[in-house]
Design an enzyme around this catalytic site. Structure first.
Site, PDB file in Angstrom:
ATOM      1  N   GLY A 147     -12.244   1.632  -0.195  1.00 45.51           N
ATOM      2  CA  GLY A 147     -12.659   0.301  -0.171  1.00 45.51           C
ATOM      3  C   GLY A 147     -12.588  -0.226   1.429  1.00 45.51           C
ATOM      4  O   GLY A 147     -13.433  -0.795   1.854  1.00 45.51           O
ATOM      5  N   ASP A 174     -10.856   8.567  -8.515  1.00 50.45           N
ATOM      6  CA  ASP A 174      -9.674   8.860  -7.758  1.00 50.45           C
ATOM      7  C   ASP A 174      -8.637   9.818  -8.185  1.00 50.45           C
ATOM      8  O   ASP A 174      -8.156  10.655  -7.460  1.00 50.45           O
ATOM      9  CB  ASP A 174      -8.972   7.405  -7.618  1.00 50.45           C
ATOM     10  CG  ASP A 174      -7.797   7.413  -6.638  1.00 50.45           C
ATOM     11  OD1 ASP A 174      -6.795   8.071  -7.114  1.00 50.45           O
ATOM     12  OD2 ASP A 174      -7.766   7.107  -5.493  1.00 50.45           O
ATOM     13  N   TRP A 178      -6.878   6.520  -2.858  1.00 55.44           N
ATOM     14  CA  TRP A 178      -8.198   6.972  -2.334  1.00 55.44           C
ATOM     15  C   TRP A 178      -9.117   5.993  -2.637  1.00 55.44           C
ATOM     16  O   TRP A 178     -10.075   5.495  -1.861  1.00 55.44           O
ATOM     17  CB  TRP A 178      -8.679   8.334  -3.013  1.00 55.44           C
ATOM     18  CG  TRP A 178      -7.519   9.469  -2.784  1.00 55.44           C
ATOM     19  CD1 TRP A 178      -6.993  10.155  -3.644  1.00 55.44           C
ATOM     20  CD2 TRP A 178      -6.642   9.632  -1.636  1.00 55.44           C
ATOM     21  NE1 TRP A 178      -5.964  10.741  -3.457  1.00 55.44           N
ATOM     22  CE2 TRP A 178      -5.760  10.611  -2.097  1.00 55.44           C
ATOM     23  CE3 TRP A 178      -6.620   9.368  -0.531  1.00 55.44           C
ATOM     24  CZ2 TRP A 178      -4.856  10.985  -1.171  1.00 55.44           C
ATOM     25  CZ3 TRP A 178      -5.829   9.852   0.723  1.00 55.44           C
ATOM     26  CH2 TRP A 178      -4.528  10.779   0.169  1.00 55.44           C
ATOM     27  N   ASP A 179      -9.365   5.293  -3.712  1.00 49.64           N
ATOM     28  CA  ASP A 179     -10.228   4.213  -4.047  1.00 49.64           C
ATOM     29  C   ASP A 179      -9.871   2.878  -2.937  1.00 49.64           C
ATOM     30  O   ASP A 179     -10.708   2.137  -2.564  1.00 49.64           O
ATOM     31  CB  ASP A 179      -9.881   3.505  -5.378  1.00 49.64           C
ATOM     32  CG  ASP A 179     -10.860   4.402  -6.526  1.00 49.64           C
ATOM     33  OD1 ASP A 179     -11.677   5.288  -6.005  1.00 49.64           O
ATOM     34  OD2 ASP A 179     -10.404   4.599  -7.466  1.00 49.64           O
ATOM     35  N   VAL A 180      -8.467   2.579  -2.634  1.00 52.23           N
ATOM     36  CA  VAL A 180      -8.200   1.508  -1.979  1.00 52.23           C
ATOM     37  C   VAL A 180      -8.506   1.807  -0.340  1.00 52.23           C
ATOM     38  O   VAL A 180      -9.148   0.925   0.108  1.00 52.23           O
ATOM     39  CB  VAL A 180      -6.418   1.357  -1.983  1.00 52.23           C
ATOM     40  CG1 VAL A 180      -6.115   0.223  -0.992  1.00 52.23           C
ATOM     41  CG2 VAL A 180      -6.246   0.631  -3.326  1.00 52.23           C
TER      42      VAL A 180
END
Length: 385
Positions: free
Chosen positions: A166, A134, A161-163
């Site tokens: 997901g 991220d 960006w990870d969230v």
């Protein structure tokens, strides 16, 4: 109305082999919607098993928070036996989520030989296959350059960006499942973390803005681009954030502060139309200068109350500790949050999926299993050797 039907994804079986944020969050979202998710880790845990924050006895609060409601299996994934068991579990479930290198036994080409209608979603770094996380993707996004109020880039502490990835993972799996139910066919889905960033940058207009205008944005501090928004320090030293995105909000700001006449004088002085968002953005420094002394004379609570009563969007800045200990919105008064007993950590508030369905049951948050705690049960119930 009483929920009468089971959770939306009841009956969907998923195996997850992953680490860190995006893939675990995507699979947990599916679990909280009713899917039976089995997370497989190497014996002793994957690279994220002991990631901070940790409890006093060393249990990873991070790991537990991203694996609520899943079942945990540990296998020797370097051995042929461990790989065979994992392959059989994937074939039995029919759906796999992973962010590990999909080669050898974990490749789609191999796994589809064991389940013809396999759905497999694989998350990578950059679209060309090069690795990324991220914070390295975010550095390229442009957002760190416009965060803060000077020329030094600020990499956001929130792994946005990870969230987002997901949630794309959860959407991708559900879309492929709907397709499989109608077509009878599975498929491999690939998602690059960098493409999640680029899609967001594009969808919010940043790419087209540069191409259409030849301009790029500078840092605005806590200002709101294209409208009027600003943070203010109050007499008690606390900061609040104010957002004015409609004419109603604009009138409310003048009413709450008693400065309507002075604020209206700014338009003719600067030759801008204060009935438009763009006009208020252009006049932001003048508006700041007029209203800032009012905030300095009032406590944060007084300012928030007056502004909210006048219909202005306002929110106070607070620490995580203040959010957890003092804000009723972060308590069991909010039905999204329930208390769970998390092994190794204790009794904590935990969120279920934020969606509320009017006609189906949405399960409360469930604790994460201990690492490998479900291995014997899963192998006994799901596989026959």
């Amino acid at each position: 109305m009483t929920d009468t039907r089971p959770a939306p994804l009841t009956g969907l079986k998923i195996v997850e082999i992953s680490a860190f944020v995006a893939a675990p969050l995507g699979a947990m979202t599916l679990a909280q919607l009713g899917a039976d998710v089995i997370r497989i880790d190497p014996i002793g845990g994957n690279i994220d098993a002991n990631r901070w924050p940790i409890s006093d006895d060393g249990t990873s609060i991070y790991w537990a928070s991203l694996n609520k409601g899943k079942r945990s299996v540990t296998l020797d994934l370097k051995s042929e036996e461990g790989q065979k068991i994992a392959t059989d579990l994937i074939a039995e479930a029919g759906t796999l989520v992973t962010n590990l290198p999909a080669r050898g036994w974990l490749s789609y080409e191999n796994l589809v030989q064991h389940r013809e209608d396999l759905v497999m979603l694989r998350l990578g770094g950059w679209h060309d296959g090069s690795p990324a996380v991220d914070y390295t993707v975010n550095a390229a996004s442009g957002f760190p350059i416009i965060t803060g109020d000077d020329d030094r880039p600020v990499n956001n502490a929130l792994p946005a960006w990870d969230v987002a990835a997901g949630l794309y993972i959860a959407n991708g799996i559900m879309a492929a499942e709907l397709d499989r139910r109608s077509s009878g066919k599975g498929q491999e889905i690939t998602l690059a973390l960098s493409d999640v960033m680029l899609a967001t940058v594009g969808n919010l207009g940043y790419i087209a803005e540069v191409q259409a205008t030849g301009k790029t944005r500078g840092a605005l501090g806590n200002g709101l681009y294209g409208a009027y928004g600003q943070s203010f320090e109050c007499s008690d030293g606390r900061q609040i954030m104010v957002a004015v995105i409609s004419n109603k909000h604009w009138r409310g700001l003048g009413k709450a502060t008693g400065l309507s006449e002075k604020l209206e004088m700014i338009g003719p002085l600067l030759d801008v139309d204060l009935t438009t968002e763009g006009g208020r953005f252009e006049a932001r420094e003048g508006i700041d200068a007029v209203v800032r002394p009012w905030f300095a004379r009032h406590t944060a609570r007084e300012a928030e109350s007056a502004l909210a009563h006048a219909g202005v969007l306002v929110g106070g800045f607070q620490t995580f500790e203040e959010l957890v200990t003092s804000d009723p919105r972060c308590s069991t008064a909010n039905p999204m949050l329930t208390e769970i007993e998390q092994p190794g950590i204790g009794r904590v508030l935990a969120p279920r999926v934020p969606l509320h369905f009017g006609g189906v049951h949405t399960p409360d948050a469930a604790p994460a299993s201990k690492l490998g705690g479900d291995t014997d049960e899963v192998l006994r119930d799901r596989l026959v050797y």
